[in-house]
Design an enzyme around this catalytic site. Sequence first.
Site, mmCIF file in Angstrom:
data_model
loop_
_atom_site.group_PDB
_atom_site.id
_atom_site.type_symbol
_atom_site.label_atom_id
_atom_site.label_comp_id
_atom_site.label_asym_id
_atom_site.label_seq_id
_atom_site.Cartn_x
_atom_site.Cartn_y
_atom_site.Cartn_z
ATOM 1 N N HIS A 104 36.470 43.132 38.362
ATOM 2 C CA HIS A 104 37.267 41.950 37.881
ATOM 3 C C HIS A 104 38.732 42.279 38.097
ATOM 4 O O HIS A 104 39.362 41.404 37.684
ATOM 5 C CB HIS A 104 36.646 41.873 36.208
ATOM 6 C CG HIS A 104 36.981 43.382 35.750
ATOM 7 N ND1 HIS A 104 36.297 44.338 36.026
ATOM 8 C CD2 HIS A 104 38.086 43.937 34.916
ATOM 9 C CE1 HIS A 104 36.425 45.576 35.106
ATOM 10 N NE2 HIS A 104 37.732 45.130 34.534
ATOM 11 N N TYR A 105 39.151 43.043 38.976
ATOM 12 C CA TYR A 105 40.213 43.355 39.385
ATOM 13 C C TYR A 105 40.658 42.218 40.807
ATOM 14 O O TYR A 105 40.628 42.514 41.878
ATOM 15 C CB TYR A 105 40.939 44.753 39.879
ATOM 16 C CG TYR A 105 40.967 45.679 38.692
ATOM 17 C CD1 TYR A 105 40.620 45.342 37.463
ATOM 18 C CD2 TYR A 105 40.919 47.045 38.946
ATOM 19 C CE1 TYR A 105 40.750 46.142 36.190
ATOM 20 C CE2 TYR A 105 40.949 48.015 37.963
ATOM 21 C CZ TYR A 105 41.106 47.574 36.683
ATOM 22 O OH TYR A 105 41.023 48.481 35.567
ATOM 23 N N GLY A 106 40.569 41.180 40.345
ATOM 24 C CA GLY A 106 40.969 40.159 41.329
ATOM 25 C C GLY A 106 39.876 38.769 40.870
ATOM 26 O O GLY A 106 39.584 38.613 40.158
#
Length: 301
Positions: A31-33
């Site tokens: 979920h980093y991006g």
Amino acid sequence: MPWAPVEYPVASGLLKAALEQGANFWNGGIHYGTPTANSLHLMKYYFDRYPEDAEKVVLSIKGAFSAAGPVGSPEALRASVKEAVKVLDGSKTIDIFEMARVDPNVPIEISVQALADLVEEGKIGGIGLSEVGAKTIHRAHAVHAIAAVEVELSLFTPDPLNNGIALACQELNIPLIAYSPLGRGQLTSDIRKLEDLPADDFRRKKPRFAPEAFEQNVKLVEAVSHLAEHRGFTTAQVAIAWVVHQGAIPIPGSTKMERLVSNSRAVSLSQEDMSELKDIIDSFPVAGERYGGAHEALLNM
């Protein structure tokens, strides 16, 4: 993505330099991006270009976190790992897979057993936990050995040293991973006033960067900076060294090469330094919650 994106070739150069400096524990998240451009896509890009580095890096990936919050069911965990493996496409194994947060609706034993099954199947190398309390660490470890516990730990957030988390990891011989060891950049000493942050910077939405809290928190930064200057170190070097002194592995992030190299330089703090830093923490209590709202409620579960 709440932070400014970095082009893959630039980011890849930073990663290569970090590895050359000895920083071989790499941490990212699904979920980093976005679904088509996140940590895993960057890892795929990097290891396709430097396949010889795959065995040199310990890759820890967080997942099982949706817009609605953590999802810790066996089905959700398996789907998250499947997606991560698909993106990496054989370029690198996932050495540690972490639930980004504990799902309050699923007993930790069920989630860990699902991940243990994935370890047995060879999909992931080990199981990590993120922002969990001491009791949860013991419960999880009773099901399957935990490879790492990631928590926020810094001069701004020494809480894990006092709430049993660090002790639980020490008792069970679990590496403690410290994210935000520089207090989301404030302990670089570059942020002395709110105007130093761009108007659209995501940190402005965090409680600790609210005007009244910031005014209090910068006092701690100034005190640490004074100690660092006296010792010939940067503020960031002192902050990172303090984390290392606690027995944790710091994972600072940087988009600037010179800062990456500087932050990778190991500096030693004396007992006198550590005592002074303790006095600083006690004298300048940090104001504001770490996340606020619903995200705050998911911490230390």
